[in-house]
Design a protein around this motif. Structure first.
Motif, short mmCIF file in Angstrom:
data_model
loop_
_atom_site.label_atom_id
_atom_site.label_comp_id
_atom_site.label_asym_id
_atom_site.label_seq_id
_atom_site.Cartn_x
_atom_site.Cartn_y
_atom_site.Cartn_z
N VAL A 132 0.85 -1.20 0.00
CA VAL A 132 0.00 0.00 0.00
C VAL A 132 0.89 1.26 0.00
O VAL A 132 0.65 2.21 -0.75
N LEU A 133 1.93 1.24 0.81
CA LEU A 133 2.80 2.42 0.89
C LEU A 133 3.60 2.62 -0.39
O LEU A 133 3.71 3.75 -0.88
N TYR A 134 4.15 1.55 -0.94
CA TYR A 134 4.92 1.71 -2.19
C TYR A 134 4.00 2.25 -3.29
O TYR A 134 4.38 3.12 -4.06
N ASP A 135 2.77 1.69 -3.36
CA ASP A 135 1.85 2.12 -4.41
C ASP A 135 1.48 3.60 -4.25
O ASP A 135 1.39 4.33 -5.23
N ALA A 136 1.24 4.01 -3.01
CA ALA A 136 0.73 5.37 -2.80
C ALA A 136 1.83 6.42 -2.79
O ALA A 136 1.61 7.56 -3.18
N LEU A 137 3.02 6.06 -2.29
CA LEU A 137 4.04 7.09 -2.05
C LEU A 137 5.37 6.83 -2.76
O LEU A 137 6.23 7.71 -2.80
N GLY A 138 5.52 5.63 -3.27
CA GLY A 138 6.83 5.21 -3.80
C GLY A 138 7.29 5.98 -5.02
O GLY A 138 8.47 5.96 -5.36
N ASP A 139 6.35 6.69 -5.68
CA ASP A 139 6.79 7.52 -6.81
C ASP A 139 7.62 8.70 -6.30
O ASP A 139 8.45 9.24 -7.01
N ARG A 140 7.42 9.08 -5.01
CA ARG A 140 8.12 10.24 -4.47
C ARG A 140 9.07 9.90 -3.32
O ARG A 140 10.03 10.62 -3.07
N VAL A 141 8.79 8.80 -2.60
CA VAL A 141 9.67 8.42 -1.48
C VAL A 141 10.75 7.49 -2.01
O VAL A 141 10.44 6.45 -2.59
N LYS A 142 12.01 7.86 -1.82
CA LYS A 142 13.10 7.05 -2.38
C LYS A 142 13.95 6.38 -1.30
O LYS A 142 14.88 5.65 -1.59
N THR A 143 13.64 6.65 -0.04
CA THR A 143 14.34 5.93 1.04
C THR A 143 13.32 5.39 2.02
O THR A 143 12.57 6.15 2.65
N TRP A 144 13.28 4.06 2.12
CA TRP A 144 12.35 3.38 3.02
C TRP A 144 13.11 2.68 4.13
O TRP A 144 14.14 2.04 3.87
N ILE A 145 12.57 2.76 5.33
CA ILE A 145 13.07 1.96 6.45
C ILE A 145 11.91 1.08 6.89
O ILE A 145 10.83 1.60 7.22
N THR A 146 12.11 -0.22 6.86
CA THR A 146 11.00 -1.13 7.19
C THR A 146 10.62 -1.02 8.66
O THR A 146 9.53 -0.58 9.01
#
Ligand code: BGC
Length: 508
Positions: free
Chosen positions: A177-191
């Protein structure tokens, strides 16, 4: 004569250098930051957002915990905290004022998925984070997003939470859900942020939500499940999103340093074992070339379990398939660090800790080695420990990319926060040694925290902020502390300034 000339020249050089520095400065304080090191600040959803029941958000385990009388030391709760859910634009102004490269914040799972499951996404919930990301980017601040900073939906806890292996499915769904909604703009994820803290304190001790006290059993089961959940989210990104979204994704592990209280072989061994329990438990399965839990630890828990009459080790095994699945699932080592503890088995007697338990499995007593204790004791200033911890990561895991995702100092407020500046200065200096002298591969430095917030079981009275928050004021006005002005200068000059800035009152 020649000798006298040399002495005179040396004296002249020393006074010239001293003259160039401001009064009282030292070489360390004049140091420049390495090129490329990004500097930011961090917060977490539950600690700053408030709006605990805004729109369709459901309760998290920390709502439940902080609403239970007697559990939060100062009797406060997380209902409103800094009201960032309402006033997030002010937070962005503060970030802009500091001049940070990035902002690390976290997403509240029950705000985005009120049922806990991915059947229904809250429009307001995901909309809030989408606006936050947009406005950060519009202001030239990179979003660094933690997917889980301890606020599990209560509905999932009712099904066992991290003690239920199905959490790996639920977390993977949430990640999608998070990658789909925000992943176009968020380039660093911490699980996950700091598995030790939310799993050992949450499932093995009565310190943190969800307050499941199953020491040396439930906490260890939860660790295995959390590692699997983390790996599922990483693989999902790697397989389905990396190519298009081109981001980076990893885990953040609390990497405080542990060492022997003396040079005796028994103390040295206790320090190593403690480091395995504290850090290696989470990092070995992901970052080591062999995978799996640290050998010393596996052996110790198996032996103790057998002595205690358990038919099998209390530490769940990782199958070969699970080992392979978890290994290598972090693009960087997310490194949080606050202090160092010193271990000795000598003073340890039966009865010191519950049996079985995590502490009893370590089997040693720890303290802060006689250093002056910080008001928030776990932030006691021992700067050489951060250099050692960075080197431990470098030596053990073949010098991975390291993102320092938290470092900071806690007190109970007061007139100024020179103690906080002193801590930051000493720790950043030690980090620069680790980078420049030891060759550690550090890419970011993150101060904890942007502003005072809800410090878990310590509530609102503990202060970690560069900005002070007036919790009596309905608007939660924020005031820049001296440390905020100092950090702003650090970023603007890209150097550790020898003098404290002059205080001016700056309100947001
Ligand atoms: C956590 C933060 C916390 C900080 C200070 C870290 O363990 O990630 O949420 O506020 O320490 O105690």
């Amino acid at each position: 004569m020649r000798f006298l000339y040399q002495i005179l020249t040396a004296v002249a050089v020393v006074s010239l250098v001293a003259g160039a520095c401001k009064k009282g400065s030292t070489k360390a304080e004049m140091r420049r930051l390495p090129e490329g090191l990004k500097v930011g600040v961090a917060t977490a959803a539950f600690q700053i957002e408030g709006g605990w029941n805004a729109s369709d958000k459901s309760p998290s385990i920390w709502d439940t915990y902080s609403h239970t009388p007697g559990l939060i030391k100062d009797g406060t709760d997380g209902n409103d905290t800094c009201k960032s859910y309402e006033y997030y634009q002010r937070d962005i102004k503060m970030l802009k004022f500091l001049g940070v490269d990035f902002y690390r914040f976290s997403i509240s799972w029950p705000r985005v998925l009120p049922s806990g499951f991915a059947n229904k996404i809250s429009k307001d919930g995901i909309g809030y984070y989408s606006k936050l990301v947009d406005e950060l980017l519009a202001n030239g601040i990179e979003p660094v997003v933690t997917m889980y900073h301890w606020d599990l939906p209560q509905s999932l806890q009712d099904l066992g939470g991290w003690a239920n292996p199905l959490i790996a499915d639920w977390f993977e769904d949430y990640a999608r859900v998070l990658y789909d909604a925000l992943g176009d703009r968020v380039k660093t994820w911490i699980t996950l942020n700091e598995p030790k803290q939310f799993l050992i304190f949450g499932y093995g001790m009565n310190r943190f939500a969800p307050n499941i006290v199953s020491p040396g059993i439930g906490d260890y089961i939860a660790v295995k499940n959390a590692l699997m959940a983390h790996a599922r989210a990483w693989h999902l990104y790697d397989k389905e999103y990396r190519e298009t979204q081109k981001g980076t994704i990893g885990i953040t592990i609390a990497t405080d340093f542990r060492e022997g209280a003396s040079d005796s072989p028994a103390d040295i061994e206790a320090g190593k074992l403690a480091m395995d329990f504290e850090v290696g438990f989470y990092s070995d399965p992901i970052f080591s070339s062999t995978g799996d839990f640290p050998e010393r630890m596996v052996k110790r828990i198996a032996e103790k379990s057998a002595e205690q009459g358990f038919p099998r080790s209390r530490l769940p095994e990782l199958s070969q398939e699970e080992i392979e699945f978890i290994k290598g699932t972090s693009d960087f080592f997310g490194f949080n660090h606050y202090s160092t503890k010193f271990y000795s088995p000598d003073k340890y007697t039966n009865g010191t800790f519950a049996v079985p338990s995590y502490e009893d499995d370590i089997g040693a007593v720890a303290d802060y080695g006689g250093y002056e204790l910080a008001p928030m004791i776990h932030t006691t200033k021992i700067p050489k420990g951060i250099r050692k911890a960075l080197n431990w990561v470098k030596d053990k895991y073949n010098n991975p990319r390291v993102m320092i995702t938290e470092n900071g100092y806690g007190n109970f407020g007061g007139d100024d926060d020179l103690d906080r500046i002193d801590y930051y200065r000493a720790y950043i200096d030690a980090i620069l040694d680790a980078i420049e002298v030891d060759g550690c591969n550090v890419e970011t430095y993150t101060a904890w925290s942007l502003m005072d917030n809800f410090e878990w079981d310590s509530g609102l009275k503990a202060k970690f902020g560069l900005f002070e928050v007036d919790f009596e004021d309905d608007k939660r006005t924020r005031k820049a502390r001296l440390s905020a002005l100092w950090y702003k200068d650090l970023i603007a000059n890209r150097a550790l300034d020898p003098a404290e800035p002059k205080f001016e009152e700056i309100l947001f």
